[in-house]
Design a protein around this motif. Sequence first.
Motif, PDB file in Angstrom:
ATOM      1  N   THR A   7      23.647 -17.641   1.354  1.00 55.15           N
ATOM      2  CA  THR A   7      22.214 -17.362   1.511  1.00 55.15           C
ATOM      3  C   THR A   7      22.018 -15.855   1.498  1.00 55.15           C
ATOM      4  OG1 THR A   7      21.919 -19.350   2.861  1.00 55.15           O
ATOM      5  CG2 THR A   7      20.174 -17.695   2.940  1.00 55.15           C
ATOM      6  N   HIS A  25      16.380 -12.601  -2.955  1.00 58.15           N
ATOM      7  CA  HIS A  25      16.397 -13.827  -2.142  1.00 58.15           C
ATOM      8  C   HIS A  25      16.930 -14.969  -2.995  1.00 58.15           C
ATOM      9  CE1 HIS A  25      13.684 -12.342   1.131  1.00 58.15           C
ATOM     10  NE2 HIS A  25      13.203 -11.588   0.155  1.00 58.15           N
ATOM     11  N   PHE A  26      17.920 -15.687  -2.530  1.00 61.57           N
ATOM     12  CA  PHE A  26      18.321 -16.948  -3.155  1.00 61.57           C
ATOM     13  C   PHE A  26      19.340 -17.653  -2.269  1.00 61.57           C
ATOM     14  CE2 PHE A  26      21.229 -13.766  -4.880  1.00 61.57           C
ATOM     15  CZ  PHE A  26      22.467 -14.387  -4.856  1.00 61.57           C
ATOM     16  N   THR A  27      19.480 -18.955  -2.485  1.00 61.32           N
ATOM     17  CA  THR A  27      20.439 -19.779  -1.749  1.00 61.32           C
ATOM     18  C   THR A  27      21.250 -20.585  -2.743  1.00 61.32           C
ATOM     19  OG1 THR A  27      18.983 -19.965   0.177  1.00 61.32           O
ATOM     20  CG2 THR A  27      20.710 -21.617  -0.044  1.00 61.32           C
ATOM     21  N   THR A  34      27.263 -21.038 -11.497  1.00 63.00           N
ATOM     22  CA  THR A  34      26.084 -20.229 -11.783  1.00 63.00           C
ATOM     23  C   THR A  34      26.423 -19.034 -12.659  1.00 63.00           C
ATOM     24  OG1 THR A  34      25.028 -20.811  -9.674  1.00 63.00           O
ATOM     25  CG2 THR A  34      24.270 -18.792 -10.747  1.00 63.00           C
ATOM     26  N   HIS A 207      23.715 -23.807 -13.286  1.00 63.03           N
ATOM     27  CA  HIS A 207      22.678 -22.996 -12.662  1.00 63.03           C
ATOM     28  C   HIS A 207      22.706 -21.606 -13.290  1.00 63.03           C
ATOM     29  CE1 HIS A 207      22.668 -26.166  -9.656  1.00 63.03           C
ATOM     30  NE2 HIS A 207      21.642 -25.607  -9.053  1.00 63.03           N
ATOM     31  N   LEU A 209      21.074 -17.503 -12.614  1.00 59.57           N
ATOM     32  CA  LEU A 209      20.307 -16.531 -11.844  1.00 59.57           C
ATOM     33  C   LEU A 209      19.912 -15.413 -12.801  1.00 59.57           C
ATOM     34  CD1 LEU A 209      21.140 -15.194  -8.294  1.00 59.57           C
ATOM     35  CD2 LEU A 209      20.318 -13.654 -10.069  1.00 59.57           C
ATOM     36  N   VAL A 215      15.458 -10.791  -8.368  1.00 60.19           N
ATOM     37  CA  VAL A 215      15.670 -12.115  -8.945  1.00 60.19           C
ATOM     38  C   VAL A 215      14.392 -12.545  -9.672  1.00 60.19           C
ATOM     39  CG1 VAL A 215      16.172 -14.539  -8.490  1.00 60.19           C
ATOM     40  CG2 VAL A 215      17.363 -12.756  -7.198  1.00 60.19           C
ATOM     41  N   GLN A 217      14.311 -15.387 -11.580  1.00 62.38           N
ATOM     42  CA  GLN A 217      14.276 -16.837 -11.358  1.00 62.38           C
ATOM     43  C   GLN A 217      15.702 -17.310 -11.092  1.00 62.38           C
ATOM     44  OE1 GLN A 217      11.977 -19.304 -10.341  1.00 62.38           O
ATOM     45  NE2 GLN A 217      10.808 -18.759 -12.174  1.00 62.38           N
ATOM     46  N   TYR A 218      15.829 -18.313 -10.230  1.00 67.18           N
ATOM     47  CA  TYR A 218      17.139 -18.913  -9.972  1.00 67.18           C
ATOM     48  C   TYR A 218      16.972 -20.414  -9.827  1.00 67.18           C
ATOM     49  CZ  TYR A 218      21.296 -20.552  -7.577  1.00 67.18           C
ATOM     50  OH  TYR A 218      22.417 -21.271  -7.242  1.00 67.18           O
ATOM     51  N   GLY A 219      17.879 -21.160 -10.430  1.00 65.74           N
ATOM     52  CA  GLY A 219      17.831 -22.605 -10.291  1.00 65.74           C
ATOM     53  C   GLY A 219      18.653 -23.284 -11.360  1.00 65.74           C
TER      54      GLY A 219
END
Length: 254
Positions: A7, A25-27, A34, A207, A209, A215, A217-219
Amino acid sequence: MTEQVLTVENLAAAYRKNTVLHDIHFTVNAGSLTGIVGPNGAGKSTLIKTILGLHPALSGKVSFFQSTYEKAKRKIGYVPQRGSVDWDFPTTALDVVTMGLYGQIGWFKWPSRFHKAKAYESLEKMGMADYANRQISQLSGGQQQRVFLARALVQNAEIYFMDEPLAGVDAATERAIMAILKELKAAGKTVMVVHHDLQTVRDYFDHVLLLNRTVIQYGKTDHVFTKENIARTYGGNMRWMGVENQDGLPSIQQ
């Protein structure tokens, strides 16, 4: 419920007085592979180094397995950029891989036959067993990269960070490295890879990043790796190379 292994909250970093990362920010959940993607100067290597405490953070918080890096460091593996390593240091490939076990052995103890066997097994997995006693300076760039990956693998970490492991390697080495990374993911490990080739992102990573000092976008790759998000990430640094592919994504070079 999927375990959160990393995190990152409000992370920022600078070189001298120039901020290179802000509002990160990302988890990351366990068992993901990734790709960290962005233009040159986007802060991709700095992000990894700051997360691992190798570069000071201006602000923010990083948690591993809902704990601190110090408490979780035995669960963390790291492969730096090949260009940052002194390959003229007089040591063999087997010794380099064995160094990955010093967290278990202790810095002032000699590795046992068991530890040497584990290191050799890791070299074997990377197709480098025949070069175990070769000086690392005598290896090609792709072979050196395989040795450093073997060093990370022997740690049996839970999360791996790899800074451009595919840069400058031949096609066979790239295939071998990606096969290992996908094996790690299948085994429930988590892998984060700084990557520069946009055309292979969909094939290599589940995934992505997208980074440009923050960031973008991340996902999941299917959702995040879109033409619109790539344009937001690369901005004026994009060069459009011919027609779009069947997914509507451009062929782009930095």
